[in-house]
Design a protein around this motif. Structure first.
Motif, short mmCIF file in Angstrom:
data_model
loop_
_atom_site.label_atom_id
_atom_site.label_comp_id
_atom_site.label_asym_id
_atom_site.label_seq_id
_atom_site.Cartn_x
_atom_site.Cartn_y
_atom_site.Cartn_z
N TYR A 387 0.83 -1.21 0.00
CA TYR A 387 0.00 0.00 0.00
C TYR A 387 0.86 1.26 0.00
CZ TYR A 387 -4.60 -2.11 1.16
OH TYR A 387 -5.79 -2.79 1.13
N ASP A 388 1.85 1.28 0.88
CA ASP A 388 2.67 2.49 1.03
C ASP A 388 3.36 2.85 -0.28
OD1 ASP A 388 1.93 2.61 3.67
OD2 ASP A 388 3.78 1.69 4.43
N VAL A 389 3.92 1.84 -0.94
CA VAL A 389 4.65 2.11 -2.17
C VAL A 389 3.70 2.47 -3.30
CG1 VAL A 389 6.25 1.14 -3.87
CG2 VAL A 389 6.52 0.58 -1.44
N ILE A 390 2.59 1.75 -3.41
CA ILE A 390 1.62 1.99 -4.49
C ILE A 390 1.05 3.41 -4.39
CG2 ILE A 390 -0.63 1.32 -5.40
CD1 ILE A 390 0.12 -1.59 -4.44
N THR A 391 0.66 3.81 -3.19
CA THR A 391 0.09 5.16 -3.01
C THR A 391 1.14 6.23 -3.28
OG1 THR A 391 -1.66 4.49 -1.50
CG2 THR A 391 -0.89 6.74 -1.30
N ALA A 392 2.36 5.99 -2.85
CA ALA A 392 3.43 6.96 -3.14
C ALA A 392 3.64 7.11 -4.65
CB ALA A 392 4.74 6.51 -2.47
N ALA A 393 3.58 5.98 -5.36
CA ALA A 393 3.73 6.03 -6.82
C ALA A 393 2.57 6.78 -7.46
CB ALA A 393 3.84 4.62 -7.39
N PHE A 394 1.36 6.49 -7.00
CA PHE A 394 0.19 7.15 -7.57
C PHE A 394 0.23 8.66 -7.36
CE2 PHE A 394 -4.26 8.25 -8.23
CZ PHE A 394 -4.65 7.37 -9.24
N ASN A 395 0.86 9.06 -6.26
CA ASN A 395 0.94 10.48 -5.94
C ASN A 395 2.23 11.14 -6.41
OD1 ASN A 395 -1.53 11.34 -4.18
ND2 ASN A 395 -0.96 9.32 -3.40
N GLY A 396 2.97 10.44 -7.29
CA GLY A 396 4.12 11.05 -7.94
C GLY A 396 5.37 11.17 -7.10
N GLU A 397 5.53 10.29 -6.12
CA GLU A 397 6.67 10.41 -5.23
C GLU A 397 7.92 9.67 -5.71
OE1 GLU A 397 5.63 9.64 -1.15
OE2 GLU A 397 3.70 10.67 -1.34
N TYR A 398 7.81 8.95 -6.83
CA TYR A 398 8.97 8.30 -7.41
C TYR A 398 9.26 8.89 -8.77
CZ TYR A 398 8.18 4.81 -3.76
OH TYR A 398 7.99 4.19 -2.54
#
Length: 416
Positions: A387-398
């Protein structure tokens, strides 16, 4: 807390040999609070009422069930668990491991559950060979719900591939509506990603999310999956963050958004709004996942109670949940499909019939997989790490999919 196997064995006998008028109320903890969900839950409440069993409601809002599990932990810690709890996947097995759940085997054996519940579901309904929960439905998560008028305006062809999906989303954007109705909550982001990963191939989904293969989690295919998720994030509106899933469904129902990527519980919202499959909305499998199904199953597990009347109420509730007539009536309203393979599809609409056929096909072909997003692929610690990684990706954090995939592999390794 000790496992009270004797409790529900006694309950099974009681439910078959004593007057149900003597049964107590059941206190039920659940998270079915949206319009369509509440309507489905009323089917179960009404069914139990005919057996003189009252219903004490304990709703805890939150579509993924996390808040409900937090509330449950507090009740159990205080020594006052509810009598029945809606649960998903590994949460059921975790509570069974703590010795908190009862033994439903006597009811299950008397009614032949083993012969009619799909094997993939039984993996979560049983522990150490004993039935510990009664499955009320099978939800599949790799669905896309499309506003028919918006699809017609975008060319009229439901997308079958990733490339066709992007083309339809682009056309919807050009037509001035939000292409993707979505709520920015971790479980919703993960639901979308489940579809994306399954669309990359069933072998890849199994390797990554079931087997937790580090090479699959951090490799090139996962990087591409994250790139696709990042692409999808460009089609949501500016106010998506924190939106509940049923409000995203309403956007599609009202024509404010073109489509929603959500499990089949979303259909309950469309039906409650008076919408008709094929006329007002279209249901398709996430492009690239045709023939495969990711699932979760709402089940009711029973906690420790004292007294014959309370035990009888629990046994009666378990029996009522598994009754074929109830399974049909409930799932018609809920949007899901029955947890029994012997329920006729006559009462179901076109999307329901498709769901039942897809489930049967995936079950027989070995392409029925537990949903990572919904706690049926891996234990909670791993799910939460994804969840943590997926949400970060969806919100442009990578920076890109490569960075996200590397972070996913690292997070899953740390969670195991």
């Amino acid at each position: 807390m000790r496992l009270f196997g004797k409790t529900l064995t006694t309950a099974a006998a009681l439910v078959m040999t004593t007057s149900l008028a003597m049964a107590e109320d059941v206190e039920v903890l659940h998270w079915w609070t949206s319009g369509g969900e509440a309507a489905a839950l009323n089917v179960l409440k009404d069914d139990l009422a005919t057996k003189s069993i009252g219903w004490v409601d304990m709703p805890v809002a939150g579509g993924g069930g996390e808040a409900a599990m937090t509330a449950l932990r507090a009740r159990v810690t205080a020594g006052d668990p509810p009598t029945a709890v809606q649960m998903l996947g590994f949460d059921i097995l975790d509570w069974a491991g703590e010795g908190a759940l009862g033994d439903l085997t006597a009811v299950a054996t008397a009614e032949g559950w083993d012969a009619v519940v799909p094997t993939a579901l039984q993996a979560f309904s049983k522990s150490d060979g004993k039935w510990i929960a009664a499955p009320v439905n099978v939800h599949s998560t790799n669905w896309v719900w499309i506003n028919k008028a918006a699809l017609d305006a975008a060319g009229g062809k439901a997308p079958e591939t990733w490339e066709e999906l992007v083309a339809v989303l682009d056309a919807m954007k050009a037509n001035g509506i939000t292409p993707l109705g979505h709520g920015g909550q971790a479980w919703q982001d993960a639901t979308v990603f489940d579809g994306v990963v399954l669309g990359m191939g069933t072998d890849f989904y199994k390797a990554a999310f079931i087997d937790l293969d580090p090479a699959a989690l951090g490799g090139e295919q996962m990087a591409e999956a994250f790139n696709r998720l990042i692409k999808l994030s460009t089609y949501v509106d500016a106010n998506f963050s924190g939106r509940d899933w049923n409000l995203a469904s309403a956007m599609v129902i009202n024509g404010e958004a073109g489509m929603q990527m959500m499990g089949d519980w979303a259909k309950g919202e469309f039906l409650k709004a008076g919408k008709v499959p094929g006329t007002d909305f279209v249901c398709i499998r996430f492009p690239g996942t045709q023939g495969a199904v990711t699932f979760n199953s709402d089940q009711f597990a029973m906690f420790g109670v004292e007294g014959e009347d309370a035990m009888a109420a629990q046994g009666a509730m378990a029996s009522a949940i598994m009754n074929p007539t109830f399974q049909s009536a409930f799932n018609v309203v809920k949007g899901s499909v029955p947890a029994r393979t012997d329920v006729p599809n006559d009462a179901f609409d076109d999307c329901g019939k498709k769901g039942m056929a897809d489930l049967a096909e995936a079950n027989s072909s070995g392409k029925l997989f537990g949903s990572m997003a919904h706690g049926h692929a891996a234990p909670a610690a791993v799910k939460n790490a994804t969840y943590d990684v997926i949400t970060a990706a969806f919100n442009g954090e990578y920076a890109d999919g490569v960075a996200a995939a590397a972070a996913l592999a690292e997070a899953v390794a740390a969670a195991q």
